[in-house]
Design an enzyme around this catalytic site. Structure first.
Site, PDB file in Angstrom:
ATOM      1  N   LYS A 174       0.842  -1.198   0.000  1.00 18.65           N
ATOM      2  CA  LYS A 174       0.000   0.000   0.000  1.00 18.65           C
ATOM      3  C   LYS A 174       0.877   1.246   0.000  1.00 18.65           C
ATOM      4  O   LYS A 174       1.527   1.563   0.999  1.00 18.65           O
ATOM      5  CB  LYS A 174      -0.925   0.049   1.222  1.00 18.65           C
ATOM      6  CG  LYS A 174      -2.019   1.139   1.073  1.00 18.65           C
ATOM      7  CD  LYS A 174      -2.620   1.547   2.387  1.00 18.65           C
ATOM      8  CE  LYS A 174      -1.832   2.646   3.057  1.00 18.65           C
ATOM      9  NZ  LYS A 174      -1.867   3.951   2.314  1.00 18.65           N
ATOM     10  N   GLU A 177      -1.678   7.315  -0.281  1.00 16.60           N
ATOM     11  CA  GLU A 177      -2.846   7.570  -1.136  1.00 16.60           C
ATOM     12  C   GLU A 177      -2.667   8.777  -2.045  1.00 16.60           C
ATOM     13  O   GLU A 177      -3.369   8.900  -3.051  1.00 16.60           O
ATOM     14  CB  GLU A 177      -4.096   7.758  -0.275  1.00 16.60           C
ATOM     15  CG  GLU A 177      -4.117   9.003   0.602  1.00 16.60           C
ATOM     16  CD  GLU A 177      -3.454   8.798   1.959  1.00 16.60           C
ATOM     17  OE1 GLU A 177      -3.636   9.664   2.833  1.00 16.60           O
ATOM     18  OE2 GLU A 177      -2.736   7.773   2.134  1.00 16.60           O
ATOM     19  N   GLY A 227       7.529   5.698   7.462  1.00 18.28           N
ATOM     20  CA  GLY A 227       6.663   6.864   7.617  1.00 18.28           C
ATOM     21  C   GLY A 227       6.889   7.533   8.953  1.00 18.28           C
ATOM     22  O   GLY A 227       7.990   7.491   9.520  1.00 18.28           O
ATOM     23  N   GLU A 230       4.494   8.530  14.757  1.00 15.41           N
ATOM     24  CA  GLU A 230       3.190   8.297  15.361  1.00 15.41           C
ATOM     25  C   GLU A 230       2.488   7.110  14.706  1.00 15.41           C
ATOM     26  O   GLU A 230       1.944   6.237  15.393  1.00 15.41           O
ATOM     27  CB  GLU A 230       2.316   9.552  15.248  1.00 15.41           C
ATOM     28  CG  GLU A 230       2.769  10.716  16.104  1.00 15.41           C
ATOM     29  CD  GLU A 230       4.048  11.376  15.586  1.00 15.41           C
ATOM     30  OE1 GLU A 230       4.347  11.238  14.369  1.00 15.41           O
ATOM     31  OE2 GLU A 230       4.748  12.010  16.397  1.00 15.41           O
ATOM     32  N   GLY A 232       3.931   4.723  12.990  1.00 12.79           N
ATOM     33  CA  GLY A 232       4.727   3.541  13.281  1.00 12.79           C
ATOM     34  C   GLY A 232       4.395   2.943  14.632  1.00 12.79           C
ATOM     35  O   GLY A 232       4.272   1.716  14.777  1.00 12.79           O
ATOM     36  N   GLU A 249      10.845   2.123   9.678  1.00 18.33           N
ATOM     37  CA  GLU A 249      11.788   3.215   9.401  1.00 18.33           C
ATOM     38  C   GLU A 249      11.017   4.504   9.587  1.00 18.33           C
ATOM     39  O   GLU A 249      10.121   4.817   8.802  1.00 18.33           O
ATOM     40  CB  GLU A 249      12.358   3.085   7.986  1.00 18.33           C
ATOM     41  CG  GLU A 249      13.684   3.815   7.815  1.00 18.33           C
ATOM     42  CD  GLU A 249      13.529   5.249   7.386  1.00 18.33           C
ATOM     43  OE1 GLU A 249      13.318   6.113   8.281  1.00 18.33           O
ATOM     44  OE2 GLU A 249      13.609   5.526   6.185  1.00 18.33           O
ATOM     45  N   CYS A 283      13.910  11.638   4.726  1.00 17.72           N
ATOM     46  CA  CYS A 283      14.002  11.154   6.109  1.00 17.72           C
ATOM     47  C   CYS A 283      15.378  11.394   6.706  1.00 17.72           C
ATOM     48  O   CYS A 283      15.513  11.590   7.914  1.00 17.72           O
ATOM     49  CB  CYS A 283      13.623   9.686   6.182  1.00 17.72           C
ATOM     50  SG  CYS A 283      14.653   8.584   5.193  1.00 17.72           S
ATOM     51  N   GLU A 384      10.706  16.719  13.827  1.00 12.26           N
ATOM     52  CA  GLU A 384      11.011  16.659  12.396  1.00 12.26           C
ATOM     53  C   GLU A 384      10.054  17.565  11.622  1.00 12.26           C
ATOM     54  O   GLU A 384       8.847  17.382  11.663  1.00 12.26           O
ATOM     55  CB  GLU A 384      10.870  15.210  11.930  1.00 12.26           C
ATOM     56  CG  GLU A 384      11.387  14.938  10.550  1.00 12.26           C
ATOM     57  CD  GLU A 384      11.308  13.450  10.212  1.00 12.26           C
ATOM     58  OE1 GLU A 384      12.160  12.985   9.438  1.00 12.26           O
ATOM     59  OE2 GLU A 384      10.410  12.759  10.712  1.00 12.26           O
TER      60      GLU A 384
END
Length: 489
Positions: A174, A177, A227, A230, A232, A249, A283, A384
């Site tokens: 996935k 989106e 991603g 939060e 994760g 990650e 990242c 971040e």
């Protein structure tokens, strides 16, 4: 055209959901794609589980799996322009960067295509007794949920898909989106390469809308996610219910440490690339500049002067050096981040606003920004931004530099700039980071592991360990001279 790929067929969303994708650089419509819900994801998981259980891919000889991974690389390379254009339109990055991304993706698939002879390497273990053969086997983990972000849609997918396929697994993928098109093209390449039906499955949609079963369904054996921290944490909690393997990650707050004896021109040039490439949506971006106090004024003044000259533009503007942010929501997040920094006492040296160029008003652009006089206790040094924002801190000793660099909850990547080779190695050893560059910033290679310490994640991608994330370890003990033990009579 149907956009979901389930059990070897391109299908539409069961509930008829559709999503319009707009280019963040100018708001023009890129296309419309199917929007899955959980029923579509459950169908994809069922297909992947069936393919894993009948071992159609696992029992394919490793050399043949490797050859298929190599064919995927060839197809992606052949279609570079189409893929680069699709990724540029979805993300707002320059198409020139998109071409580089595709080349990096091809290198990842080619690296793993070259690992066919070691992927199922059997290791002999000394059993300590006669008549016993003891071996360690590595086998596919099973069904993998692969969830990827919007900043580097295809590259982040390749880091998961290539080793997952080589190891003999099946998967449900996935993408974000808002950036689906390059991933669709990659799955079409997988289909063209001859990977059997059910092995690769693609669903499109939001996390709340379709991703739930990817972390909770007991038929899934592993979740690999790239991603936000939060999300994760949420996926990790969801996966714990069935004790799935989890690989995460989760980004970083990456320090770029510059000592006064560094090559000044190279350090400044790389400091700008570290933070302003892809408008900071990386990242591993070097968003924290830690510079020795004795040279700080000169280094920061030079960066500010050059940052003001960075040309922002649309994906197909050949003069542009960087592009837009990826969504209105993300632009607002970056604006709020800078406002918080200023409220905490940071000094704005440049940027800090949207550009006033009339040609850019329809897109989500933000000027390259430098926040000076930051300290470790500020939100802007701890959180971040994922935008084109550089924070500046100063230090007076090697010990202080290391303390500052390690002073966040993240530990993904960072750099050390110095002309002292011994100091470079000392500092690199002490930095709690998954990747440390010395007198460089940003390069990575497929054979080298990538991942972070602390809350930057769990596990590694790329390299040998990136393959082993998708494998189980099995010990097989064979007694060639069976006999009664005589323990019980």
């Amino acid at each position: 055209m149907a956009d979901l790929y389930i059990d070897g067929e391109w299908v539409t969303a069961a509930a008829g959901g559709r999503r319009t994708i707009a280019c963040p650089a100018d708001g023009t419509v890129v296309g419309e794609v199917d929007e899955a819900d959980e029923s579509d994801t459950l169908r994809a998981i069922e297909a992947a589980r069936r393919a894993a259980d009948d071992a159609r891919w696992q029992d394919t000889p490793p050399a043949e799996r490797a050859a298929a991974v190599g064919r995927i690389a060839d197809i992606l390379e052949r279609d570079t322009e189409e893929i680069a254009r699709a990724e540029a339109l979805d993300t707002g990055k320059r198409v020139a960067e998109g071409r580089i991304d595709v080349a990096d993706v091809v290198s990842v698939f080619r690296h793993y295509a070259g690992q066919g002879d070691v992927v199922e390497h059997v290791r002999e273990v000394d059993p300590g007794q006669q008549g016993v053969v003891s071996r360690i086997h590595r086998e596919p983990i099973g069904v993998c949920s692969l969830i990827t972000p919007w900043n580097y849609p295809l590259l982040q997918a390749s880091w998961k898909v290539a080793p997952c396929l080589l190891a003999g697994n099946t998967f449900v993928l996935k993408p974000s989106e808002i950036t689906p098109h390059s991933t669709i093209l990659m799955v079409r390449a997988i289909e063209e390469a001859g990977v059997p039906a059910g092995v690769a499955n693609l669903v499109l949609g939001t996390g709340p809308g379709c991703a739930g079963p990817m972390s909770t369904d007991p038929r899934v054996d592993m979740v690999s996610f790239t991603g936000s921290l939060e999300v994760g944490k949420h996926l990790m909690a969801q996966a714990s219910g069935t004790v799935k393997r989890v690989a995460l990650e989760l980004g970083g707050k990456n320090p770029n440490v510059v000592f006064a004896d560094a090559d000044r021109e190279a350090a400044v040039d790389n400091a700008m690339t570290a933070v302003f490439l892809h408008s900071g949506q990386v990242c591993s971006a070097g968003a924290r500049l830690l510079v020795e106090e004795s040279c700080a004024d000169d280094v920061v003044d030079t960066i500010v002067e050059r940052a003001r000259r960075i040309r922002i533009g649309t994906p197909f503007d050949e003069q542009a050096q960087t592009g837009s942010l990826t969504s209105a929501e993300h632009l607002k997040k970056v604006e709020d981040y800078v406002a918080t920094g200023l409220a905490e006492g940071a000094r704005l040296r440049c940027g800090g606003a949207r550009p006033d160029d009339p040609a850019l008003q329809a897109g989500y652009y933000y000027l390259p920004t430098v926040l000076d006089r930051c300290s470790l206790d500020m939100h802007v040094t701890q959180e971040e931004s994922f935008g084109p924002v550089l924070t500046v801190e100063t230090f007076t000793s090697e010990e202080e530099a290391v303390e500052l660099a390690n002073g966040t909850r993240y530990g993904l990547a960072g750099a050390v700039w110095t002309g002292d080779a011994d100091r470079a190695q000392r500092v690199a050893r002490r930095l709690r980071l998954g990747t440390v560059w010395i007198n460089d910033y940003h390069p990575y290679v497929a054979p080298a592991e990538w991942g972070g310490y602390k809350q930057s994640g769990i596990g590694r991608e790329l390299g040998r360990q990136g393959l082993e994330e998708y494998q189980e370890t099995k010990h097989v003990w064979e007694n060639t001279e069976p006999a009664a033990t005589g323990w019980f009579t």
